[in-house]
Design an enzyme around this catalytic site. Structure first.
Site: not given
Ligand code: PBG
Length: 322
Positions: A119, A121, A129, A194, A204, A216, A232, A247, A273, A312
């Protein structure tokens, strides 16, 4: 009918419950996400994600060694760059933190599977991104840059690249670039469905990737949609994705189920996260039982149809399953 039928008969002991259990979690199901930055001896705690750290390549090798001892042999790497710029050029720098870490991991272990997040970002000064033109995230010019990053990861030794940007056509662009550079055996795990989710909040901070303006929603999916998730996924598979991801995981288990049923391909789900930190915060206050909540959450993700769980909790859950 009751009283002939009594479902409780099969719940009378642990041995019996084990025999009739339909879903079994195993350490082999997990992929452990890790954050890597430049330097040596770094192990900085991530405030928003207790128990998670920023590692330098050397301490990352130690952490992955410990994960391996726990039974977790697949990792997903996110990079924190030394410098950010408008195009995120460190993403495809062969000396970038991810690339250095992949080489170190591959030199240290021959049985660890390395997945890299692809990515822009984390690498762009604006935190989006893709590249920005006239205030908007432009799709097509971003593809070439994402493909460069993927090829650089493959050159470093990554086994799987995982594009998480949600630009249209990026799986195809990455597949073509990998094949054109002799990396036809490197698989693509696409973040296919996603969603634009509040549950990425803690990440973040971990990845320093908060957008500097806007959000986003112009590229990630609307949480209200599932038919769109199937479209998708179909597109990503046509473009050459080997594994597709949904996700976040817990708020989207219906999507995991539909994707599994509709396509029958390996499905991954990302226990993100926010799902991690939320559970830990409640457990810390004594409001829920940490260990049971972890295993119950991860079991639900597998039960819904994900054979791969990015979490995690990978190390802790693997230890609990021992
Ligand atoms: C980046 C990305 C993100 C996550 C994984 N890759 C953040 C986003 O899209 O804002 C999130 C992972 C997580 O929250 O554990 N594109």
């Amino acid at each position: 009918m009751f009283p002939t039928t009594r479902p409780r008969r099969l719940r009378r002991s642990g041995v019996l419950r084990d025999l009739v259990r339909e879903t079994r979690l195993a350490p082999a199901d997990f992929v452990y996400p890790l954050f890597v930055k430049h330097g040596k001896g770094v192990r900085d705690p991530i405030g928003s994600m207790p128990g998670q750290f920023h590692f330098s390549p050397d301490t990352l090798v130690e952490e992955v060694g410990a994960a391996r001892e726990d039974g977790v042999k697949a990792v997903l790497l996110f990079g924190l760059p030394e410098r950010k710029d408008a195009t995120g050029s460190e993403a495809w720098d062969d000396g970038g933190a991810v690339q250095v870490a992949v080489r170190a991991l591959k030199a240290a272990y021959d049985d660890v599977l390395v997945v890299t997040d692809v990515c822009l970002c984390e690498y762009t000064s604006h935190g989006h991104c893709g590249v920005i033109e006239a205030g908007a995230v432009k799709n097509d010019p971003s593809l070439e840059l994402l493909a460069r990053a993927a090829v650089s990861h493959a050159r470093a030794g990554a086994d799987i690249v995982a594009p998480s940007d949600m630009m249209d056509g990026r799986v195809g662009a990455i597949r073509e670039a990998l094949d054109g550079s002799g990396h036809e055996d490197i698989a693509i795990l696409s973040y296919a469905a996603k969603y634009a989710s509040a549950f990425y909040g803690p990440f973040r901070e971990a990845a320093g990737s908060a957008p500097q303006f806007g959000d986003r929603r112009g590229y990630q999916m609307d949480p209200a949609n599932t038919d769109e998730a199937l479209r998708e996924v179909a597109l990503d598979l046509e473009e050459g994705a080997d594994i597709v991801m949904v996700k976040p995981a817990l708020a989207y288990l219906d999507v995991v189920l539909r994707v599994k049923d509709a396509f029958g391909v390996p499905v991954a789900a990302y226990n993100v996260s926010g799902e991690y930190s939320m559970l830990l915060a409640a457990a810390e206050r004594g409001w829920i039982d940490r260990e049971r909540a972890i295993l119950e959450s991860l079991t639900s993700i597998k039960r819904a149809g994900a054979s791969i769980i990015l979490t995690y909790f990978a190390r802790e859950a693997a230890r609990l399953l021992r």
